[in-house]
Design an enzyme around this catalytic site. Sequence first.
Site, short mmCIF file in Angstrom:
data_model
loop_
_atom_site.label_atom_id
_atom_site.label_comp_id
_atom_site.label_asym_id
_atom_site.label_seq_id
_atom_site.Cartn_x
_atom_site.Cartn_y
_atom_site.Cartn_z
N ASP A 179 0.87 -1.18 0.00
CA ASP A 179 0.00 0.00 0.00
C ASP A 179 0.91 1.23 0.00
O ASP A 179 1.69 1.43 0.93
CB ASP A 179 -0.87 -0.04 1.26
CG ASP A 179 -1.77 1.17 1.40
OD1 ASP A 179 -1.67 2.12 0.60
OD2 ASP A 179 -2.59 1.16 2.35
N ILE A 180 0.80 2.05 -1.01
CA ILE A 180 1.73 3.17 -1.16
C ILE A 180 1.57 4.19 -0.03
O ILE A 180 2.52 4.89 0.30
CB ILE A 180 1.56 3.82 -2.56
CG1 ILE A 180 2.84 4.59 -2.92
CG2 ILE A 180 0.34 4.71 -2.63
CD1 ILE A 180 2.95 4.94 -4.38
N GLY A 202 -9.53 4.48 -6.33
CA GLY A 202 -8.23 3.83 -6.49
C GLY A 202 -7.17 4.39 -5.55
O GLY A 202 -7.46 4.73 -4.39
N ASP A 228 -5.69 7.20 -5.69
CA ASP A 228 -5.99 8.61 -5.40
C ASP A 228 -6.87 8.72 -4.15
O ASP A 228 -6.56 9.50 -3.21
CB ASP A 228 -6.71 9.19 -6.63
CG ASP A 228 -6.80 10.71 -6.64
OD1 ASP A 228 -6.17 11.35 -5.79
OD2 ASP A 228 -7.50 11.24 -7.53
N1 AR6 Z 1 -1.30 1.48 -3.12
C1 AR6 Z 1 -0.73 1.05 -4.28
N2 AR6 Z 1 -1.44 0.82 -5.42
C2 AR6 Z 1 -2.77 1.01 -5.37
C3 AR6 Z 1 -3.45 1.46 -4.21
C4 AR6 Z 1 -2.65 1.68 -3.03
N3 AR6 Z 1 -3.20 2.10 -1.88
N4 AR6 Z 1 -4.78 1.55 -4.48
C5 AR6 Z 1 -4.94 1.18 -5.78
N5 AR6 Z 1 -3.74 0.84 -6.31
P1 AR6 Z 1 -5.94 3.67 -10.27
P2 AR6 Z 1 -5.42 5.11 -12.82
C6 AR6 Z 1 -3.41 0.39 -7.68
O1 AR6 Z 1 -7.30 3.31 -10.76
O2 AR6 Z 1 -5.62 3.88 -13.61
C7 AR6 Z 1 -8.87 7.58 -9.74
O3 AR6 Z 1 -10.24 7.64 -9.50
C8 AR6 Z 1 -4.50 -0.17 -8.56
O4 AR6 Z 1 -4.81 -1.51 -8.20
O5 AR6 Z 1 -5.82 4.16 -8.87
O6 AR6 Z 1 -4.28 6.01 -13.15
C9 AR6 Z 1 -8.27 8.92 -10.12
O7 AR6 Z 1 -8.93 10.00 -9.48
C10 AR6 Z 1 -3.87 -0.04 -9.93
O8 AR6 Z 1 -2.98 -1.13 -10.18
O9 AR6 Z 1 -5.26 4.83 -11.21
C11 AR6 Z 1 -8.48 8.96 -11.60
O10 AR6 Z 1 -9.77 9.40 -11.95
C12 AR6 Z 1 -3.03 1.24 -9.83
O11 AR6 Z 1 -2.95 1.52 -8.42
C13 AR6 Z 1 -8.30 7.52 -12.01
O12 AR6 Z 1 -8.64 6.75 -10.87
C14 AR6 Z 1 -3.63 2.44 -10.54
O13 AR6 Z 1 -5.03 2.40 -10.48
C15 AR6 Z 1 -6.87 7.23 -12.38
O14 AR6 Z 1 -6.79 5.92 -12.89
#
Ligand code: AR6
Length: 175
Positions: free
Chosen positions: A11-12, A33, A35
């Site tokens: 978890d980042i 996600g 964010d």
């Molecule tokens: N730590 C590490 N990785 C994570 C965590 C965490 N806590 N949570 C999720 N991931 P995404 P995108 C992973 O969807 O594709 C948002 O709503 C996840 O499993 O977070 O760039 C923003 O506001 C995946 O592998 O980012 C934007 O609207 C990776 O992080 C949109 O999503 C990226 O998934 C951005 O989409």
Amino acid sequence: MSTLIEAIEGDITTQRVEAIVNAANSSLTGGGGVDGAIHAAAGPRLLEACRALRAESLPDGLPAGEAVATDAFDLPARWVIHTVGPDRRAGQTDPDLLASCFTRSLDVARDLGAKSIALPAVGAGVFGWDAAEAARLAVDAVRAHPGVEEGEFDVVRFVLFGEKTLRAFVDALRR
Ligand code: AR6
């Protein structure tokens, strides 16, 4: 000294590094996600800082492929570097834009003087990029970055959710 580039599952938001990268959207007002997790862990001052940035210097939002920093507030890190991946669902399929997220995030980290940086798989969630392609682009961009080539960073750590995404980054690092 050379820069260590590594990939771990985790978890980042719990990373004890100087800067963590957020996969944001151009509004910078939070989302799901990673964010959502970063905003939840950093506390409401992060959203205030993002709103202030928007008002001061980014009236049209942060474009895909760009990056900008705020404080990290309640997180263990010192800074959050917000970047915006290209949204494949919206037809943004240019791989250079995704690579630019990693390059520009490290540019910002270098300007801040951060020596340890954690990055998620930007683009590989809601925005629809294949994990293996995202991993190749991310690893190539990080390896080619001047701050990495010159060993200015101590560690650049990819922090991934799930076995499949971890595997994609480990494979890309082994190439
Ligand atoms: N730590 C590490 N990785 C994570 C965590 C965490 N806590 N949570 C999720 N991931 P995404 P995108 C992973 O969807 O594709 C948002 O709503 C996840 O499993 O977070 O760039 C923003 O506001 C995946 O592998 O980012 C934007 O609207 C990776 O992080 C949109 O999503 C990226 O998934 C951005 O989409």
